[in-house]
Scaffold this motif. Structure first.
Motif, PDB file in Angstrom:
ATOM      1  N   ASP A 191     -37.416  31.704  51.404  1.00 29.11           N
ATOM      2  CA  ASP A 191     -35.986  31.703  51.084  1.00 29.11           C
ATOM      3  C   ASP A 191     -35.656  32.699  49.981  1.00 29.11           C
ATOM      4  OD1 ASP A 191     -35.641  29.731  52.964  1.00 29.11           O
ATOM      5  OD2 ASP A 191     -35.574  28.077  51.524  1.00 29.11           O
ATOM      6  N   GLN A 192     -36.585  32.905  49.066  1.00 34.01           N
ATOM      7  CA  GLN A 192     -36.347  33.797  47.925  1.00 34.01           C
ATOM      8  C   GLN A 192     -36.572  35.261  48.265  1.00 34.01           C
ATOM      9  OE1 GLN A 192     -35.294  32.969  44.698  1.00 34.01           O
ATOM     10  NE2 GLN A 192     -34.846  31.009  45.681  1.00 34.01           N
ATOM     11  N   VAL A 193     -37.508  35.546  49.184  1.00 31.28           N
ATOM     12  CA  VAL A 193     -37.927  36.947  49.365  1.00 31.28           C
ATOM     13  C   VAL A 193     -37.435  37.592  50.647  1.00 31.28           C
ATOM     14  CG1 VAL A 193     -40.008  36.486  48.012  1.00 31.28           C
ATOM     15  CG2 VAL A 193     -40.137  36.412  50.515  1.00 31.28           C
ATOM     16  N   SER A 194     -37.032  36.820  51.653  1.00 29.31           N
ATOM     17  CA  SER A 194     -36.768  37.398  52.974  1.00 29.31           C
ATOM     18  C   SER A 194     -35.636  38.414  52.971  1.00 29.31           C
ATOM     19  CB  SER A 194     -36.467  36.289  53.995  1.00 29.31           C
ATOM     20  OG  SER A 194     -35.308  35.566  53.617  1.00 29.31           O
ATOM     21  N   LYS A 195     -34.649  38.219  52.086  1.00 28.08           N
ATOM     22  CA  LYS A 195     -33.534  39.165  52.024  1.00 28.08           C
ATOM     23  C   LYS A 195     -33.755  40.258  50.980  1.00 28.08           C
ATOM     24  CE  LYS A 195     -30.787  36.837  54.911  1.00 28.08           C
ATOM     25  NZ  LYS A 195     -31.705  35.770  55.362  1.00 28.08           N
ATOM     26  N   ARG A 206     -30.562  45.686  60.333  1.00 27.12           N
ATOM     27  CA  ARG A 206     -29.560  46.284  59.447  1.00 27.12           C
ATOM     28  C   ARG A 206     -28.839  47.470  60.086  1.00 27.12           C
ATOM     29  NH1 ARG A 206     -29.789  43.349  55.075  1.00 27.12           N
ATOM     30  NH2 ARG A 206     -31.772  42.633  54.188  1.00 27.12           N
ATOM     31  N   ARG A 207     -29.469  48.161  61.025  1.00 23.77           N
ATOM     32  CA  ARG A 207     -28.774  49.249  61.709  1.00 23.77           C
ATOM     33  C   ARG A 207     -27.562  48.707  62.454  1.00 23.77           C
ATOM     34  NH1 ARG A 207     -34.312  50.621  62.188  1.00 23.77           N
ATOM     35  NH2 ARG A 207     -34.454  49.133  63.905  1.00 23.77           N
ATOM     36  N   LEU A 208     -27.776  47.593  63.171  1.00 20.60           N
ATOM     37  CA  LEU A 208     -26.659  46.983  63.893  1.00 20.60           C
ATOM     38  C   LEU A 208     -25.601  46.445  62.940  1.00 20.60           C
ATOM     39  CD1 LEU A 208     -28.198  45.074  66.937  1.00 20.60           C
ATOM     40  CD2 LEU A 208     -26.220  46.581  67.001  1.00 20.60           C
ATOM     41  N   LEU A 209     -26.034  45.876  61.826  1.00 19.03           N
ATOM     42  CA  LEU A 209     -25.065  45.385  60.834  1.00 19.03           C
ATOM     43  C   LEU A 209     -24.230  46.532  60.290  1.00 19.03           C
ATOM     44  CD1 LEU A 209     -27.000  42.734  58.686  1.00 19.03           C
ATOM     45  CD2 LEU A 209     -25.094  42.331  60.246  1.00 19.03           C
ATOM     46  N   ALA A 210     -24.902  47.632  59.920  1.00 18.68           N
ATOM     47  CA  ALA A 210     -24.189  48.784  59.364  1.00 18.68           C
ATOM     48  C   ALA A 210     -23.179  49.317  60.375  1.00 18.68           C
ATOM     49  CB  ALA A 210     -25.178  49.875  58.971  1.00 18.68           C
ATOM     50  N   ALA A 233     -26.275  50.291  55.028  1.00 17.67           N
ATOM     51  CA  ALA A 233     -26.863  51.618  55.238  1.00 17.67           C
ATOM     52  C   ALA A 233     -27.894  51.932  54.156  1.00 17.67           C
ATOM     53  CB  ALA A 233     -25.765  52.676  55.262  1.00 17.67           C
ATOM     54  N   ARG A 234     -27.591  51.559  52.927  1.00 16.41           N
ATOM     55  CA  ARG A 234     -28.557  51.796  51.834  1.00 16.41           C
ATOM     56  C   ARG A 234     -29.844  51.022  52.080  1.00 16.41           C
ATOM     57  NH1 ARG A 234     -23.737  51.696  48.723  1.00 16.41           N
ATOM     58  NH2 ARG A 234     -24.011  49.475  48.241  1.00 16.41           N
ATOM     59  N   LYS A 235     -29.725  49.805  52.606  1.00 12.08           N
ATOM     60  CA  LYS A 235     -30.905  49.004  52.887  1.00 12.08           C
ATOM     61  C   LYS A 235     -31.695  49.589  54.069  1.00 12.08           C
ATOM     62  CE  LYS A 235     -28.848  44.767  51.049  1.00 12.08           C
ATOM     63  NZ  LYS A 235     -28.278  43.436  51.372  1.00 12.08           N
ATOM     64  N   VAL A 236     -30.988  50.181  55.035  1.00 11.18           N
ATOM     65  CA  VAL A 236     -31.680  50.865  56.141  1.00 11.18           C
ATOM     66  C   VAL A 236     -32.538  51.990  55.581  1.00 11.18           C
ATOM     67  CG1 VAL A 236     -31.376  52.357  58.158  1.00 11.18           C
ATOM     68  CG2 VAL A 236     -29.979  50.290  57.910  1.00 11.18           C
ATOM     69  N   HIS A 246     -36.446  52.596  55.709  1.00 12.41           N
ATOM     70  CA  HIS A 246     -36.830  53.750  56.529  1.00 12.41           C
ATOM     71  C   HIS A 246     -36.226  55.013  55.908  1.00 12.41           C
ATOM     72  CE1 HIS A 246     -38.201  50.966  59.643  1.00 12.41           C
ATOM     73  NE2 HIS A 246     -37.042  50.329  59.535  1.00 12.41           N
ATOM     74  N   PRO A 247     -36.867  55.558  54.866  1.00 12.58           N
ATOM     75  CA  PRO A 247     -36.300  56.700  54.128  1.00 12.58           C
ATOM     76  C   PRO A 247     -36.009  57.916  54.994  1.00 12.58           C
ATOM     77  CG  PRO A 247     -38.143  55.736  52.925  1.00 12.58           C
ATOM     78  CD  PRO A 247     -38.136  55.104  54.270  1.00 12.58           C
ATOM     79  N   ASN A 248     -36.734  58.075  56.091  1.00 16.04           N
ATOM     80  CA  ASN A 248     -36.541  59.246  56.955  1.00 16.04           C
ATOM     81  C   ASN A 248     -35.651  58.945  58.155  1.00 16.04           C
ATOM     82  OD1 ASN A 248     -38.306  60.851  55.356  1.00 16.04           O
ATOM     83  ND2 ASN A 248     -40.072  59.918  56.376  1.00 16.04           N
ATOM     84  N   PHE A 249     -34.869  57.881  58.061  1.00 23.11           N
ATOM     85  CA  PHE A 249     -34.035  57.500  59.201  1.00 23.11           C
ATOM     86  C   PHE A 249     -33.046  58.603  59.556  1.00 23.11           C
ATOM     87  CE2 PHE A 249     -30.128  55.682  60.979  1.00 23.11           C
ATOM     88  CZ  PHE A 249     -30.650  55.068  62.107  1.00 23.11           C
TER      89      PHE A 249
END
Length: 591
Positions: free
Chosen positions: A145-149, A532-536, A552-555, A559-562
């Motif tokens: 619960d603490q780490v998944s997000k 997160r891609r779908l969320l963004a 988008a920042r979390k994507v 994945h820095p090279n997205f």
């Protein structure tokens, strides 16, 4: 308790980590000095690194280490880092001499006195550690619960476990460093909690679950045999159209949990439960089974089989037919005849396939590669063994999907070739057609993909994973309404369904321009990183710019090279407008 005594005790919320060395006794017996030095080196590494993550080594005990951390995020981050360092340290070392640790982490109150730490939270952490595979990490539900997000890892649900002297069940998860692969693993979706889950009332009288079989034998490493037999019985039963059969993934949630058959039936919404045990000794096996009618709370059939190992395929047929008869389902003789898949010409090939299955479902690059090696061994014995061909095709599909290969085009082509061989050698096995459908889809051969999936589901109408894959193909073919209906059916068959089902459902909602539904769906993912891609894109299409940019920042963090263009090229949509809409949403989010 006096005021003086109370001042001697303090309590605080802490993350507790236990690490235990795998095979310590065996290694000590083989080389006591080398093992002692290896353990000492690892403990020093634990101590040196813990401070960087707000942690502290509290104690060691031969092959074990006990640490506490200020936060669950720090504890899990430390655990992943220490496992990576140990993995690097093991490079070039023979497998039987490698130093591997299991790690368990819990979050809870600990009581501190002048001499020691106390509390149920510590006991729970030590017991969670035993659920981890060698070199892996398990965490409690409170840690999840603490780490998944907050941490870009994946989390596989291993079920609600009952620990001695602990009054409440404890949810246990295994950490996957690759969040993408974790989308295929079991999710924590108990029927009582899930708004998606609908009990299978229409099939209630013919609904059944086959629990994992216990294993008894001299060699614990052969436990794969019991798992494989239970999975094969499940597959055989699921081919009958009149049955509602719970998927193997949901059944395996109960693998290490003591729970009455009637309670399993209530949780899963089924009437019948099959459980049993397998004892293997040399060339002979003893299989003890019972079939429980949960509605009447009684055992309606029990049997013990003593056979030669070579009779395993006849035994599977016999067990299937007895279960069908005992549950009073009317099955035509022609359907009974086609239940049995083409067996290999050599029993050893079957054994290699069963061992491979015990690796492939762990969904790591190393485990999938190991599974492929075992399937290759089966094919060396019998080059026409359709089940091994289909299984090897799946490993190549997984490699392609998660970028675990330097030659992605070749991997997908080889997967297609193997699937075609599988259906040529055995056109009554759904597995080959399922792999054929997946390979065709990502070659953007939509009609061929859907034809293959339709053949697969005619052969095995209760395969929830096949339904999820076909639903994804339907959504990418402009038939998203059908995809949504099929995914809900898959979720009923596999109530502990993986995140992949949710991902597919969110994608179908996005194609239908139901962006609010897509957001609500993706937010229920156990491992949110890959959604997160779908969320963004969904937030972007709704004009909710701040939320879109945050996703988008979390994507990019994961994945820095997205690249939007690269992702668009991978999307197997049949219609350009579907790809264009998704690209538009991503760009509106700032990607």
């Amino acid at each position: 308790m006096s005021d003086v005594q109370q001042t001697r005790f303090k309590s605080r919320l802490s993350a507790i980590l236990f690490a235990d060395m795998v095979g310590y006794s065996r290694m000590m017996a083989e080389d006591e000095m080398a093992t002692t030095m290896a353990v000492k080196s690892c403990v020093e590494m634990f101590s040196a690194l813990a401070g960087d993550f707000s942690g502290k080594v509290i104690g060691t005990n031969g092959d074990g280490v006990f640490l506490v951390f200020d936060s669950a995020v720090d504890a899990v981050s430390f655990a992943v880092e220490i496992q990576n360092r140990i993995r690097e340290q093991n490079q070039g070392v023979s497998e039987n001499k490698q130093t591997l640790f299991r790690i368990g982490i819990n979050l809870g109150e600990i009581i501190i006195d002048e001499l020691d730490l106390h509390g149920d939270s510590i006991n729970i952490a030590s017991r969670i550690e035993s659920f981890a595979q060698p070199g892996r990490i398990c965490i409690s539900g409170t840690v999840h619960d603490q780490v998944s997000k907050k941490l870009s890892f994946g989390y596989e649900y291993l079920g609600a476990q009952e620990f001695k002297n602990i009054s409440e069940l404890v949810d246990v998860f295994q950490v996957h460093e690759d969040p993408a692969a974790a989308t295929l693993t079991t999710g924590m979706r108990r029927p009582a909690r899930s708004s998606e889950y609908v009990r299978p009332e229409a099939n209630k009288e013919q609904s059944i679950v086959v629990l994992p079989f216990g294993f008894q034998g001299n060699d614990p490493s052969e436990s794969w045999f019991a798992d494989g037999l239970a999975d094969d019985v499940t597959t055989n039963l699921s081919r009958f159209h009149d049955f509602f059969v719970i998927a193997r993934g949901s059944a395996h949630v109960y693998n290490d949990r003591s729970i009455a058959a009637r309670d399993v039936a209530r949780e899963l919404g089924v009437r019948y439960v099959v459980d049993g045990s397998v004892r293997k000794s040399g060339p002979r096996i003893r299989v003890a089974l019972q079939l429980m009618d949960a509605k009447r709370d009684r055992t309606i059939w029990g049997e013990q089989y003593n056979r030669e190992i070579e009779d395993i395929f006849d035994l599977q047929d016999e067990i299937t037919q007895v279960i069908v008869s005992a549950t009073a389902v009317q099955i035509e003789a022609s359907e009974l005849d086609r239940v049995r898949q083409q067996p290999p010409t050599n029993l050893a090939a079957y054994g290699f396939v069963l061992q491979g299955q015990s690796h492939i479902f762990r969904y790591t690059q190393e485990e999938v590669a190991r599974a492929r090696e075992l399937y290759d061994k089966a094919l060396e014995i019998d080059a026409a063994y359709a089940r091994a061909l289909a299984a090897k095709s799946r490993t190549l599909n997984i490699d392609w999907r998660y970028g675990w290969t330097d030659e992605p085009d070749r991997a997908l082509d080889d997967a297609l070739h193997l699937a075609r061989q599988a259906v040529d050698f055995d056109n009554a096995d759904a597995r080959g057609f399922g792999e054929l459908g997946f390979a065709h889809l990502y070659r953007k051969e939509h009609d061929a993909a859907l034809n293959a999936y339709e053949r697969a589901l005619r052969l095995n109408p209760n395969d929830a994973d096949l339904m999820s894959d076909m639903a994804d193909a339907l959504a990418h073919s402009g038939r998203s309404e059908e995809a949504v209906a099929m995914l809900h059916k898959a979720m009923r068959l596999n109530p502990f369904y993986p995140d992949q089902y949710i991902w597919h459902l969110g994608g179908a909602y996005f194609n239908l321009e139901r962006y609010d539904d897509a957001i609500r769906t993706i937010q229920t993912m156990q491992n949110p990183t890959e959604g997160r891609r779908l969320l963004a894109a969904s937030y972007g299409m709704l004009g909710r710019t701040a939320e879109a940019e945050a996703e988008a920042r979390k994507v990019l963090q994961a994945h820095p090279n997205f690249s939007v263009d690269a992702w668009a090229a991978v999307q197997p949509d049949k219609f350009e407008e579907d790809v264009a809409r998704f690209v538009d949403g991503l760009k509106k989010a700032g990607l």
